[in-house]
Design a protein around this motif. Structure first.
Motif, mmCIF file in Angstrom:
data_model
loop_
_atom_site.group_PDB
_atom_site.id
_atom_site.type_symbol
_atom_site.label_atom_id
_atom_site.label_comp_id
_atom_site.label_asym_id
_atom_site.label_seq_id
_atom_site.Cartn_x
_atom_site.Cartn_y
_atom_site.Cartn_z
ATOM 1 N N LEU A 203 0.790 -1.287 0.060
ATOM 2 C CA LEU A 203 0.062 -0.034 0.155
ATOM 3 C C LEU A 203 0.785 1.199 -0.050
ATOM 4 O O LEU A 203 0.570 2.222 -0.533
ATOM 5 N N SER A 204 2.032 1.205 0.713
ATOM 6 C CA SER A 204 2.695 2.426 0.889
ATOM 7 C C SER A 204 4.359 2.437 0.514
ATOM 8 O O SER A 204 4.873 3.556 0.654
ATOM 9 N N LEU A 205 4.762 1.388 0.373
ATOM 10 C CA LEU A 205 6.242 0.941 -0.216
ATOM 11 C C LEU A 205 7.259 1.252 0.918
ATOM 12 O O LEU A 205 7.914 0.397 1.139
ATOM 13 N N TYR A 206 7.153 2.401 1.614
ATOM 14 C CA TYR A 206 8.026 2.566 2.709
ATOM 15 C C TYR A 206 8.262 1.644 3.934
ATOM 16 O O TYR A 206 9.422 1.561 4.507
ATOM 17 N N PRO A 207 7.087 1.163 4.336
ATOM 18 C CA PRO A 207 7.303 0.212 5.230
ATOM 19 C C PRO A 207 7.991 -1.197 4.910
ATOM 20 O O PRO A 207 8.136 -1.949 5.731
ATOM 21 N N THR A 208 8.428 -1.106 3.713
ATOM 22 C CA THR A 208 9.377 -2.085 3.411
ATOM 23 C C THR A 208 10.742 -2.428 4.373
ATOM 24 O O THR A 208 11.246 -3.572 4.623
ATOM 25 N N ILE A 209 11.212 -1.245 4.796
ATOM 26 C CA ILE A 209 12.490 -1.343 5.352
ATOM 27 C C ILE A 209 12.023 -1.670 6.936
ATOM 28 O O ILE A 209 12.944 -1.991 7.848
ATOM 29 N N LEU A 343 21.523 1.880 12.321
ATOM 30 C CA LEU A 343 20.702 1.931 13.517
ATOM 31 C C LEU A 343 20.239 0.371 13.882
ATOM 32 O O LEU A 343 19.949 0.222 15.139
ATOM 33 N N ALA A 344 20.176 -0.338 13.012
ATOM 34 C CA ALA A 344 19.944 -1.894 13.007
ATOM 35 C C ALA A 344 20.876 -2.309 14.128
ATOM 36 O O ALA A 344 20.925 -3.067 14.964
ATOM 37 N N ILE A 345 22.237 -2.217 13.713
ATOM 38 C CA ILE A 345 23.329 -2.657 14.560
ATOM 39 C C ILE A 345 23.387 -2.160 15.916
ATOM 40 O O ILE A 345 23.588 -2.787 16.945
ATOM 41 N N ARG A 346 23.125 -0.839 16.143
ATOM 42 C CA ARG A 346 23.222 -0.218 17.421
ATOM 43 C C ARG A 346 21.987 -0.511 18.228
ATOM 44 O O ARG A 346 22.005 -0.708 19.481
ATOM 45 N N LEU A 347 20.782 -0.752 17.567
ATOM 46 C CA LEU A 347 19.409 -0.908 18.340
ATOM 47 C C LEU A 347 18.711 -2.294 18.113
ATOM 48 O O LEU A 347 17.456 -2.375 18.363
ATOM 49 N N LYS A 348 19.681 -3.281 17.727
ATOM 50 C CA LYS A 348 19.162 -4.628 17.407
ATOM 51 C C LYS A 348 18.558 -5.216 18.755
ATOM 52 O O LYS A 348 17.646 -6.103 18.513
ATOM 53 N N ARG A 350 16.609 -3.617 20.645
ATOM 54 C CA ARG A 350 15.214 -2.933 20.985
ATOM 55 C C ARG A 350 14.513 -2.832 19.663
ATOM 56 O O ARG A 350 14.311 -1.693 19.056
ATOM 57 N N PRO A 351 14.185 -4.088 18.969
ATOM 58 C CA PRO A 351 13.442 -3.867 17.773
ATOM 59 C C PRO A 351 12.156 -3.201 17.456
ATOM 60 O O PRO A 351 11.972 -2.220 16.348
ATOM 61 N N CYS A 352 11.495 -3.085 18.502
ATOM 62 C CA CYS A 352 10.260 -2.001 18.384
ATOM 63 C C CYS A 352 10.585 -0.697 18.416
ATOM 64 O O CYS A 352 10.069 0.082 17.747
ATOM 65 N N PHE A 353 11.575 -0.277 19.070
ATOM 66 C CA PHE A 353 12.141 1.129 19.307
ATOM 67 C C PHE A 353 12.791 1.333 17.727
ATOM 68 O O PHE A 353 12.867 2.381 17.432
ATOM 69 N N LEU A 354 13.445 0.330 17.334
ATOM 70 C CA LEU A 354 14.094 0.592 16.097
ATOM 71 C C LEU A 354 13.048 0.862 14.997
ATOM 72 O O LEU A 354 13.127 1.745 14.164
ATOM 73 N N ALA A 355 11.942 0.214 15.028
ATOM 74 C CA ALA A 355 10.725 0.379 14.045
ATOM 75 C C ALA A 355 10.355 1.865 14.438
ATOM 76 O O ALA A 355 9.967 2.546 13.116
ATOM 77 N N PHE A 356 10.081 2.430 15.508
ATOM 78 C CA PHE A 356 9.916 3.702 15.615
ATOM 79 C C PHE A 356 10.677 4.694 14.916
ATOM 80 O O PHE A 356 10.477 5.528 14.317
#
Length: 499
Positions: A203-209, A343-348, A350-356
């Motif tokens: 629907l929005s493309l950017y949630p792919t990340i 960001l994924a390496i530093r916040l791995k 805390r995945p929900c916070f990484l999603a934010f």
């Protein structure tokens, strides 16, 4: 923990009163769409999410024309099939698009419930983590409401969420599938997480990340403890639970689980194939899937519509020379990709916070942002209000968001309708909005890392005491064996640093 459950039971009625009140408030507002005139606001509806454009696309299909004829509709064909008929049905004596508004209200309520369920899972995991480390005293519970209830109410009562719900757009539906993906990953149900992620990306493309936080949630769960901060000493008792096994008094971090991740990719393939088949059937007489990709994702990536919005790209590409347009398109889109891995390496852990963080970055740099994007990531941010209690500039950011929300329609009115201003007036509010989002991301990440350091400092005295007790109970042979292992590890680390 029993006292905590009693507190939650006492505060639940308050939560449900406010939740039901938010739904009633939305139902009242949807009866006054012409007076509010939110469907035409560029901060609320974008060329990709506008329901008015969707109604135009559905009318074209009813006239045996392609929904992408002209330059009105740029959304998914699946939305045309689901929401299109609702735009044509009008209940007598009721405002236009009432049924679509009811869908938005239902989507908002379900999203809030999913945020609450996700927050409860995170809070329980957070408590168990601190309890296993002997730091249960650091766990703080709000005397009013727990964090998951506060996050759900922030989403329901956020003015940005309310205007998005009443503003006749598809953003509430897109936010629903994003939250559904995170919830499915948090409870480690791969088919649900894959379904939410595939539909949200379609629907929005950017949630792919968001695939990285979803994978981390599926592999580690919400209780992924960082290796450097949570290596600890466990006295005598055999802590062979899910937190890891004890070897020489040191608790090893549990391993990454690849099975749910593998299932996730299998279901991603299945849901993607199913989605493409449905889109192909719909588009078989209108140019096929290539036409759909060109008119949806191509439209987003090439920034063809330069109508004003709350972002900054419309003004930039209106001013840039055509010769440099492709270059800057690549720069802006790749800029998002460059931030993913660090960001994924530093916040791995805390995945929900990484999603934010990912959603906030996309909201700043996507070509067609809306206030609905901010409403979603602000609700996720509220899940961590205990960890972010010491975040700086909170009041400044609150005032900044309120000021931009009030000034943006004023500057738009001065420019478009009164003619006493120009594009710079409105673009200035967009720049301020982007700056406040940058400050919010930087300060929240800094506060989260400081919270982890606080936990590490609290663990150090426990580790020292535990090591003293361990050394006192060791025999000479066990001590010599441990020293040989330590020397071997230090020597390997030295060779690695030299190489």
């Amino acid at each position: 923990m029993k006292e905590e459950e009693k507190k939650n039971m006492k505060t639940k009625p308050h939560f449900w009163r406010w939740a039901v009140a938010s739904v009633i408030f939305r139902l009242v507002l949807i009866y006054f769409p012409k007076n509010l005139n939110l469907a035409t606001r560029p901060e609320v509806s974008t060329p990709v999410t506008s329901l008015r454009r969707l109604a135009e696309g559905y009318w074209l299909t009813q006239s045996s024309m392609s929904p992408y004829a002209g330059s009105m509709y740029h959304g998914s064909p699946l939305l045309l099939s689901v929401l299109g008929p609702l735009t044509m049905k009008k209940i007598e004596g009721q405002p236009y698009h009432l049924l679509c508004s009811l869908v938005s209200v239902i989507a908002d309520f379900i999203s809030a419930m999913l945020i609450q369920a996700t927050g409860l899972k995170l809070r329980m995991a957070y408590y168990e983590r601190l309890k296993s480390l002997g730091l249960g005293k650091l766990f703080e519970i709000s005397e009013i409401l727990p964090s998951e209830d506060i996050a759900a109410l922030v989403y329901l009562w956020n003015p940005l969420t309310i205007v998005t719900c009443v503003g006749f757009n598809t953003t509430p539906v897109e936010n629903l599938f994003i939250i559904l993906s995170l919830y499915g990953a948090c409870i480690r149900v791969a088919p649900l997480a894959a379904f939410g992620w595939v539909v949200a990306s379609h629907l929005s493309l950017y949630p792919t990340i968001l695939i990285i936080p979803v994978i981390l949630l599926l592999g580690n769960g919400p209780d992924a403890t960082p290796r450097k901060l949570f290596l600890m000493y466990k006295k005598g008792e055999a802590d062979n639970s899910s937190k890891g096994r004890v070897v020489n008094g040191l608790s090893e971090q549990k391993k990454f689980s690849w099975r749910p991740v593998g299932l996730f990719f299998v279901w991603v393939f299945i849901w993607t194939l199913y989605t493409l088949v449905l889109c192909g059937i719909f588009m078989r007489n209108y140019g096929g899937l290539l036409e759909m990709f060109n008119r949806t994702y191509g439209f987003i990536l090439t920034v063809k519509d330069l109508s004003p919005n709350i972002g900054v790209l419309w003004y930039f590409f209106a001013e840039v020379f055509e010769f440099f347009r492709d270059f800057f398109l690549i720069v802006f889109h790749v800029n998002i990709l460059f931030m993913i891995l660090p960001l994924a390496i530093r916040l791995k852990h805390r995945p929900c916070f990484l999603a934010f963080v990912y959603m906030a970055i996309c909201s700043m740099l996507k070509p067609y942002p809306s206030v609905g994007d901010s409403a979603l990531y602000l609700a996720l941010l509220a899940l961590f209000f205990n960890e972010l209690a010491e975040m700086q500039f909170s009041f400044f950011l609150f005032c900044g968001f309120v000021g931009v929300s009030l000034l943006s329609p004023v500057m738009h009115n001065l420019w478009i309708w009164r003619g006493t201003g120009n594009a710079n007036f409105y673009f200035a509010t967009g720049m301020a909005y982007a700056c406040f989002q940058i400050i919010l991301v930087v300060e929240s990440v800094s506060a989260m890392l400081n919270h982890d350091r606080k936990i590490r400092k609290s663990i150090l005295p426990l580790v020292a005491v535990s090591l003293d007790q361990l050394l006192c109970n060791l025999t000479v042979s066990e001590f010599a064996s441990m020293m040989r292992v330590s020397a071997y590890g230090l020597w390997n680390g030295h060779l690695t640093d030299v190489s």
